[in-house]
Design a protein around this motif. Structure first.
Motif, PDB file in Angstrom:
ATOM      1  N   ASP A  28      10.435   9.032  -4.051  1.00  0.00           N
ATOM      2  CA  ASP A  28      11.764   8.479  -3.780  1.00  0.00           C
ATOM      3  C   ASP A  28      12.159   7.432  -4.822  1.00  0.00           C
ATOM      4  O   ASP A  28      12.687   6.371  -4.485  1.00  0.00           O
ATOM      5  N   GLY A  29      11.837   7.711  -6.054  1.00  0.00           N
ATOM      6  CA  GLY A  29      12.226   6.826  -7.150  1.00  0.00           C
ATOM      7  C   GLY A  29      11.253   5.690  -7.413  1.00  0.00           C
ATOM      8  O   GLY A  29      11.400   4.967  -8.389  1.00  0.00           O
ATOM      9  N   GLU A  30      10.237   5.540  -6.548  1.00  0.00           N
ATOM     10  CA  GLU A  30       9.244   4.471  -6.763  1.00  0.00           C
ATOM     11  C   GLU A  30       8.073   5.018  -7.575  1.00  0.00           C
ATOM     12  O   GLU A  30       7.554   6.096  -7.264  1.00  0.00           O
ATOM     13  N   ILE A  31       7.675   4.282  -8.599  1.00  0.00           N
ATOM     14  CA  ILE A  31       6.531   4.733  -9.404  1.00  0.00           C
ATOM     15  C   ILE A  31       5.255   4.499  -8.599  1.00  0.00           C
ATOM     16  O   ILE A  31       4.934   3.364  -8.246  1.00  0.00           O
ATOM     17  N   VAL A  32       4.556   5.587  -8.293  1.00  0.00           N
ATOM     18  CA  VAL A  32       3.386   5.488  -7.419  1.00  0.00           C
ATOM     19  C   VAL A  32       2.104   5.404  -8.243  1.00  0.00           C
ATOM     20  O   VAL A  32       1.238   4.575  -8.006  1.00  0.00           O
ATOM     21  N   SER A  33       1.981   6.290  -9.228  1.00  0.00           N
ATOM     22  CA  SER A  33       0.792   6.244 -10.078  1.00  0.00           C
ATOM     23  C   SER A  33       1.098   6.870 -11.430  1.00  0.00           C
ATOM     24  O   SER A  33       1.997   7.708 -11.549  1.00  0.00           O
ATOM     25  N   ALA A  34       0.346   6.450 -12.433  1.00  0.00           N
ATOM     26  CA  ALA A  34       0.518   6.986 -13.786  1.00  0.00           C
ATOM     27  C   ALA A  34      -0.757   6.727 -14.574  1.00  0.00           C
ATOM     28  O   ALA A  34      -1.408   5.696 -14.380  1.00  0.00           O
ATOM     29  N   ALA A  35      -1.110   7.681 -15.430  1.00  0.00           N
ATOM     30  CA  ALA A  35      -2.317   7.509 -16.239  1.00  0.00           C
ATOM     31  C   ALA A  35      -2.261   8.400 -17.472  1.00  0.00           C
ATOM     32  O   ALA A  35      -1.590   9.435 -17.470  1.00  0.00           O
ATOM     33  N   GLN A  36      -2.977   7.954 -18.506  1.00  0.00           N
ATOM     34  CA  GLN A  36      -3.079   8.748 -19.733  1.00  0.00           C
ATOM     35  C   GLN A  36      -4.339   9.618 -19.664  1.00  0.00           C
ATOM     36  O   GLN A  36      -5.397   9.143 -19.242  1.00  0.00           O
ATOM     37  N   GLU A  37      -4.208  10.826 -20.157  1.00  0.00           N
ATOM     38  CA  GLU A  37      -5.327  11.775 -20.119  1.00  0.00           C
ATOM     39  C   GLU A  37      -6.535  11.258 -20.911  1.00  0.00           C
ATOM     40  O   GLU A  37      -7.676  11.519 -20.556  1.00  0.00           O
ATOM     41  N   GLU A  38      -6.281  10.533 -22.005  1.00  0.00           N
ATOM     42  CA  GLU A  38      -7.375  10.038 -22.857  1.00  0.00           C
ATOM     43  C   GLU A  38      -8.435   9.268 -22.065  1.00  0.00           C
ATOM     44  O   GLU A  38      -9.607   9.302 -22.386  1.00  0.00           O
ATOM     45  N   ARG A  39      -8.026   8.580 -21.014  1.00  0.00           N
ATOM     46  CA  ARG A  39      -8.963   7.740 -20.263  1.00  0.00           C
ATOM     47  C   ARG A  39      -9.984   8.574 -19.506  1.00  0.00           C
ATOM     48  O   ARG A  39     -11.107   8.135 -19.270  1.00  0.00           O
ATOM     49  N   PHE A  40      -9.568   9.770 -19.096  1.00  0.00           N
ATOM     50  CA  PHE A  40     -10.452  10.619 -18.295  1.00  0.00           C
ATOM     51  C   PHE A  40     -11.349  11.471 -19.181  1.00  0.00           C
ATOM     52  O   PHE A  40     -12.524  11.630 -18.904  1.00  0.00           O
ATOM     53  N   ILE A  41     -10.757  12.022 -20.255  1.00  0.00           N
ATOM     54  CA  ILE A  41     -11.583  12.928 -21.070  1.00  0.00           C
ATOM     55  C   ILE A  41     -12.221  12.187 -22.248  1.00  0.00           C
ATOM     56  O   ILE A  41     -12.938  12.762 -23.039  1.00  0.00           O
ATOM     57  N   ARG A  42     -11.967  10.880 -22.348  1.00  0.00           N
ATOM     58  CA  ARG A  42     -12.590   9.984 -23.323  1.00  0.00           C
ATOM     59  C   ARG A  42     -12.308  10.401 -24.760  1.00  0.00           C
ATOM     60  O   ARG A  42     -13.203  10.396 -25.604  1.00  0.00           O
ATOM     61  N   LYS A  43     -11.076  10.819 -25.028  1.00  0.00           N
ATOM     62  CA  LYS A  43     -10.665  11.105 -26.403  1.00  0.00           C
ATOM     63  C   LYS A  43      -9.317  10.437 -26.627  1.00  0.00           C
ATOM     64  O   LYS A  43      -8.320  10.820 -26.018  1.00  0.00           O
ATOM     65  N   LYS A  44      -9.331   9.427 -27.511  1.00  0.00           N
ATOM     66  CA  LYS A  44      -8.133   8.599 -27.700  1.00  0.00           C
ATOM     67  C   LYS A  44      -6.939   9.412 -28.191  1.00  0.00           C
ATOM     68  O   LYS A  44      -7.091  10.267 -29.061  1.00  0.00           O
ATOM     69  N   HIS A  45      -5.782   9.115 -27.642  1.00  0.00           N
ATOM     70  CA  HIS A  45      -4.505   9.753 -28.025  1.00  0.00           C
ATOM     71  C   HIS A  45      -4.504  11.268 -27.831  1.00  0.00           C
ATOM     72  O   HIS A  45      -3.775  11.985 -28.513  1.00  0.00           O
ATOM     73  N   THR A  46      -5.321  11.786 -26.942  1.00  0.00           N
ATOM     74  CA  THR A  46      -5.392  13.241 -26.812  1.00  0.00           C
ATOM     75  C   THR A  46      -4.014  13.851 -26.522  1.00  0.00           C
ATOM     76  O   THR A  46      -3.189  13.261 -25.819  1.00  0.00           O
ATOM     77  N   ALA A  47      -3.810  15.068 -27.076  1.00  0.00           N
ATOM     78  CA  ALA A  47      -2.541  15.779 -26.869  1.00  0.00           C
ATOM     79  C   ALA A  47      -2.705  16.883 -25.822  1.00  0.00           C
ATOM     80  O   ALA A  47      -1.765  17.615 -25.541  1.00  0.00           O
ATOM     81  N   LYS A  48      -3.921  16.990 -25.270  1.00  0.00           N
ATOM     82  CA  LYS A  48      -4.197  18.091 -24.322  1.00  0.00           C
ATOM     83  C   LYS A  48      -3.351  17.984 -23.062  1.00  0.00           C
ATOM     84  O   LYS A  48      -2.950  16.892 -22.653  1.00  0.00           O
ATOM     85  N   PHE A  49      -3.161  19.123 -22.415  1.00  0.00           N
ATOM     86  CA  PHE A  49      -2.477  19.131 -21.129  1.00  0.00           C
ATOM     87  C   PHE A  49      -3.194  18.149 -20.179  1.00  0.00           C
ATOM     88  O   PHE A  49      -4.423  18.213 -20.057  1.00  0.00           O
ATOM     89  N   PRO A  50      -2.453  17.229 -19.544  1.00  0.00           N
ATOM     90  CA  PRO A  50      -3.131  16.148 -18.793  1.00  0.00           C
ATOM     91  C   PRO A  50      -3.628  16.560 -17.409  1.00  0.00           C
ATOM     92  O   PRO A  50      -3.215  15.991 -16.392  1.00  0.00           O
ATOM     93  N   SER A  51      -4.535  17.524 -17.367  1.00  0.00           N
ATOM     94  CA  SER A  51      -5.052  18.042 -16.084  1.00  0.00           C
ATOM     95  C   SER A  51      -5.631  16.933 -15.214  1.00  0.00           C
ATOM     96  O   SER A  51      -5.345  16.842 -14.020  1.00  0.00           O
ATOM     97  N   GLU A  52      -6.472  16.094 -15.848  1.00  0.00           N
ATOM     98  CA  GLU A  52      -7.168  15.057 -15.069  1.00  0.00           C
ATOM     99  C   GLU A  52      -6.176  14.009 -14.572  1.00  0.00           C
ATOM    100  O   GLU A  52      -6.257  13.543 -13.435  1.00  0.00           O
ATOM    101  N   ALA A  53      -5.249  13.636 -15.451  1.00  0.00           N
ATOM    102  CA  ALA A  53      -4.274  12.598 -15.071  1.00  0.00           C
ATOM    103  C   ALA A  53      -3.389  13.098 -13.927  1.00  0.00           C
ATOM    104  O   ALA A  53      -3.078  12.354 -12.994  1.00  0.00           O
ATOM    105  N   ILE A  54      -3.001  14.372 -13.996  1.00  0.00           N
ATOM    106  CA  ILE A  54      -2.160  14.937 -12.929  1.00  0.00           C
ATOM    107  C   ILE A  54      -2.925  14.936 -11.606  1.00  0.00           C
ATOM    108  O   ILE A  54      -2.422  14.492 -10.571  1.00  0.00           O
ATOM    109  N   GLN A  55      -4.176  15.401 -11.679  1.00  0.00           N
ATOM    110  CA  GLN A  55      -4.956  15.465 -10.432  1.00  0.00           C
ATOM    111  C   GLN A  55      -5.185  14.083  -9.852  1.00  0.00           C
ATOM    112  O   GLN A  55      -5.137  13.896  -8.634  1.00  0.00           O
TER     113      GLN A  55
END
Ligand SMILES: [Fe+2]
Length: 617
Positions: free
Chosen positions: A23-50
């Motif tokens: 409802d317009g409130e930011i609930v959560s957000a994350a960068q994929e790099e933190r999960f797969i441990r590769k800085k600035h990764t361009a990969k599809f953010p599977s882990e961040a989405i999950q």
């Protein structure tokens, strides 16, 4: 009533990320790099989405939309047109890039559906929520304006490039954003800065921060050459680059032989010694960037009559430029999206769909902005942490908060370096007291110790201070909030240490080890500091630690640097934190209520091969 959940995604360029709004409130957000441990990764953010969905307990079927942050077809058109304009020069990179585009990126909608279906475990892709596509700069503008504390504001987005725009101006009013004008590729302030990042031997899209940090050691000797040959800036701040000097249109490299001729030499080879020349180049491009930012800001102010300004896009991470825009520019206040690069566009894409596509109203946060201090990532309970620590055989004790803060303030005051892991992980490139390494800013050796023994990074790089919000003006020429460490301000005159007679002739890197103030570890060579103001509302435990440190020492400031080593993404889990703690000279680790002393830990095998694990940035 059923909530409207929207999932924003940015991916396939750099800094992939996901964001969930309700409802317009930011609930959560994350960068994929933190999960797969590769800085600035361009990969599809599977882990961040999950993470975003699990954290909020939201199923795929609950999503109203999935929104991608840019429009691949327009980006493809830009690439194709650029290659054709510069043909045959870019033929090699054209041949490399095209199969990927034709096979995957052009049909991104299918690819996105497949990826989402895969992680959702949905075989019939028709069951997935509808996918929308935002425009690159619209996503930046939405990330800058919708979470801001302003009902209406001018919005300026500056980055490398997305589809065509590299700079765009907007007016935000309540829940709508109106485009004003844009500057198209290849004329780009972000790419100009990146060209100098490349030329001074740093990594493009990552080392820009180092160029900014290096600039105060240099002299602005190349400013005239930049204006005369590379960049034509109009009085209103709009600009054109002379493409004779750049090769990025052909995708080969950032600069060319003509650029080398102009600055009398080839690019610096990465990891070789930095000389005064690189420092002068850094200072020069920094000054030019600040001047363009100031002119664009003034133009936007006179065009819109707005009192406030919102900033986003990678160039908005230039906190020196932001600080000048705030102090010298016409606006009453400035708000900068903490994840100003493309990661933050996941937030912008989702908010844009909610307000502009669905036409839903916007709620402005009562105190401050809607980014929740940017603490939007994973968190761990004490029980989860204890389980992990037991499993890895770590030695720890669990303390009540008062005792913990008292002990940490004492450790910090005696020049111990503390790994500080608590609450939700930060979204965006800066650690803000959730995943930080802390130290005593009064210490004369702390900058060098933390650079060389903790972070394993270049010795010239400055550290940033966190300060109690109500005490910021006692240390810095700053009178506003700076919760995201995106504004640089001068250290107060009265706190500075004047140079001795012998030191007066020193310049550049020779000044590195000369203390500049009574908080030398966070005072840059030009007496500036990249300030984070901390309030009780956004990070109560970090705020109380600062209070405790002040009670003990009289100093309301701490060094705050990100919890990682060079090239490594900021730590995400307690395991990441423990590993980083054990590999470096950090003395103490705090994981929520758990305290670990280095001397108590079982020894780890002498092995430095992990240093190759992270590509140097
Ligand atoms: Fe961008």
């Amino acid at each position: 009533m059923k909530s409207d959940f929207v999932l924003g995604i940015s991916a396939y360029y750099h800094d992939s990320a996901a964001c969930l709004i309700r409802d317009g409130e930011i609930v959560s957000a994350a960068q994929e790099e933190r999960f797969i441990r590769k800085k600035h990764t361009a990969k599809f953010p599977s882990e961040a989405i999950q993470f975003c969905l699990n954290d909020a307990g939201v199923a795929w079927q609950d999503l109203r939309f999935i929104v991608f942050y840019d429009k691949p077809l327009i980006k493809f058109e830009r690439l194709l047109e650029t290659y054709l304009t510069f043909a045959p020069r870019g033929i090699t990179s054209f041949i490399t890039a095209m199969p990927v585009w034709l096979k995957e990126k052009l049909f991104l909608k299918n690819l996105l559906r497949k990826e989402c279906g895969r992680i959702a475990g949905i075989t019939n892709l028709k069951d997935l929520p509808q996918i929308l596509f935002g425009e690159h700069h619209e996503s930046h503008a939405a990330a800058a304006f919708f979470p801001s504390p302003f009902r209406e504001a001018a919005v300026l987005c500056m980055d490398g490039v997305g589809e065509w725009a590299t700079t765009s101006a907007w007016v935000g009013n309540d829940s709508s954003l109106t485009p004003l004008w844009e500057i198209p590729f290849p004329h780009s302030l972000g790419l100009l800065y990146s060209a100098f990042t490349y030329y001074t031997g740093f990594k493009v899209n990552s080392g820009e921060y180092k160029v900014m940090g290096l600039a105060p050691y240099g002299r602005p000797t190349y400013v005239d050459a930049i204006y005369e040959h590379l960049l034509d800036v109009k009085p209103d701040g709009t600009f054109r680059l002379n493409m004779d000097y750049f090769d990025y249109c052909t995708g080969l490299k950032m600069t060319n032989e003509k650029f080398d001729e102009l600055f009398e030499g080839p690019p610096r080879t990465p990891e070789t010694n930095l000389t005064q020349r690189e420092m002068d180049l850094a200072r020069s491009v920094q000054e030019v960037t600040e001047e363009v930012m100031l002119r664009l800001g003034r133009t936007l102010y006179s065009e819109t009559g707005q009192d406030y300004l919102c900033l986003s896009g990678g160039v908005a991470l230039n906190c020196v430029g932001n600080g000048r825009l705030l102090r010298e520019g016409p606006f009453k206040g400035i708000w900068i999206q903490p994840a100003a690069g493309d990661a933050g566009s996941a937030v912008g894409a989702a908010l844009s769909a909610y307000h502009q596509y669905l036409g839903k109203p916007r709620t402005i946060a009562a105190n401050g902005d809607s980014m929740k201090g940017s603490y939007l990532g994973p968190r761990y309970t004490n029980d989860q942490i204890e389980q992990i620590l037991k499993k890895i055989g770590a030695v720890y004790c669990r303390l009540e908060e008062d005792q913990l803060l008292e002990q940490m303030a004492q450790h910090l005051a005696s020049e111990k370096v503390v790994g500080w892991f608590q609450g939700r992980m930060e979204f965006g490139p800066r650690a803000l007291g959730g995943r930080s390494i802390l130290g005593d800013p009064r210490s004369k050796q702390m900058q060098s110790v933390m650079n060389l023994k903790i972070k394993f990074r270049e010795s010239f790089r400055p550290f940033a201070p966190s300060v109690l919000r109500e005490r910021v003006s006692d240390y810095f020429e700053m009178y506003t909030d700076s919760p995201y460490m995106l504004l640089v301000a001068p250290v107060l005159e009265k706190r500075r240490v004047q140079l001795t007679e012998a030191q007066h002739g020193l310049w550049g890197i020779d000044l590195l080890n000369v203390p500049k103030s009574d908080i030398p570890a966070v005072t840059h060579v030009d007496y500036s500091a990249r300030v984070q103001t901390v309030t009780e509302a956004t990070n109560p435990r970090y705020y109380r630690l600062l209070q405790m440190f002040e009670r003990k020492t009289g100093c309301a400031v701490l060094i705050n640097t990100s919890f990682n080593v060079r090239g490594e993404p900021i730590v995400c889990t307690p395991e990441d934190a423990y590993r980083c703690f054990m590999r470096t000279d950090m003395d103490v680790l705090v994981l929520e209520d758990m305290v670990l002393l280095k001397q108590d830990q079982p020894p780890v095998p002498e092995d430095t091969s992990w240093m190759q694990e992270f590509e140097l940035d």
